[in-house]
Design a protein around this motif. Structure first.
Motif, PDB file in Angstrom:
ATOM      1  N   PHE A 152     -10.850 -14.079 -69.885  1.00 21.06           N
ATOM      2  CA  PHE A 152      -9.854 -14.366 -68.856  1.00 21.06           C
ATOM      3  C   PHE A 152      -9.861 -15.852 -68.524  1.00 21.06           C
ATOM      4  O   PHE A 152      -8.805 -16.492 -68.434  1.00 21.06           O
ATOM      5  N   SER A 153     -11.034 -16.424 -68.378  1.00 18.55           N
ATOM      6  CA  SER A 153     -11.164 -17.845 -68.085  1.00 18.55           C
ATOM      7  C   SER A 153     -10.626 -18.701 -69.234  1.00 18.55           C
ATOM      8  O   SER A 153      -9.883 -19.666 -69.015  1.00 18.55           O
ATOM      9  N   ARG A 154     -11.005 -18.348 -70.474  1.00 18.82           N
ATOM     10  CA  ARG A 154     -10.532 -19.105 -71.642  1.00 18.82           C
ATOM     11  C   ARG A 154      -9.013 -19.039 -71.765  1.00 18.82           C
ATOM     12  O   ARG A 154      -8.361 -20.059 -72.033  1.00 18.82           O
ATOM     13  N   VAL A 155      -8.442 -17.856 -71.580  1.00 19.22           N
ATOM     14  CA  VAL A 155      -6.987 -17.698 -71.689  1.00 19.22           C
ATOM     15  C   VAL A 155      -6.287 -18.554 -70.641  1.00 19.22           C
ATOM     16  O   VAL A 155      -5.272 -19.193 -70.932  1.00 19.22           O
ATOM     17  N   GLN A 156      -6.841 -18.614 -69.438  1.00 21.60           N
ATOM     18  CA  GLN A 156      -6.248 -19.467 -68.408  1.00 21.60           C
ATOM     19  C   GLN A 156      -6.290 -20.942 -68.821  1.00 21.60           C
ATOM     20  O   GLN A 156      -5.316 -21.681 -68.614  1.00 21.60           O
ATOM     21  N   ILE A 189     -11.258 -16.392 -59.303  1.00 25.78           N
ATOM     22  CA  ILE A 189     -11.217 -16.835 -60.703  1.00 25.78           C
ATOM     23  C   ILE A 189      -9.817 -16.912 -61.299  1.00 25.78           C
ATOM     24  O   ILE A 189      -9.644 -17.426 -62.397  1.00 25.78           O
ATOM     25  N   ASP A 190      -8.803 -16.428 -60.579  1.00 25.05           N
ATOM     26  CA  ASP A 190      -7.437 -16.447 -61.105  1.00 25.05           C
ATOM     27  C   ASP A 190      -6.769 -17.758 -60.725  1.00 25.05           C
ATOM     28  O   ASP A 190      -6.344 -17.948 -59.601  1.00 25.05           O
ATOM     29  N   ARG A 191      -6.689 -18.673 -61.696  1.00 19.40           N
ATOM     30  CA  ARG A 191      -6.079 -19.982 -61.455  1.00 19.40           C
ATOM     31  C   ARG A 191      -4.580 -19.976 -61.700  1.00 19.40           C
ATOM     32  O   ARG A 191      -3.877 -20.864 -61.232  1.00 19.40           O
TER      33      ARG A 191
END
Length: 60
Positions: free
Chosen positions: A14-18, A55-57
């Motif tokens: 999820f972090s990488r995709v963002q 964590i949702d940017r």
């Protein structure tokens, strides 16, 4: 693989995709594909009880 390991992997992805979404041109096919994966991961994490507030940017 345990549920905890799966959640860890999903949060990391999820972090990488963002990160990649922020780098991609908004009108590109790459952006559209990343956005789809972002939404898939968001559903998976939310349904697993992960609070995405911090964590949702992307927020979308």
């Amino acid at each position: 693989m345990t549920e905890k390991e799966m959640l860890k992997i999903s949060v990391e992805e999820f972090s990488r995709v963002q990160d990649w979404i922020e780098l991609a041109e908004k009108d590109s096919d790459v952006y559209k594909s990343l956005k789809k994966r972002y939404l898939d991961l968001k559903v998976i994490l939310t349904s697993s009880g992960v609070n995405l507030t911090e964590i949702d940017r992307i927020k979308g």
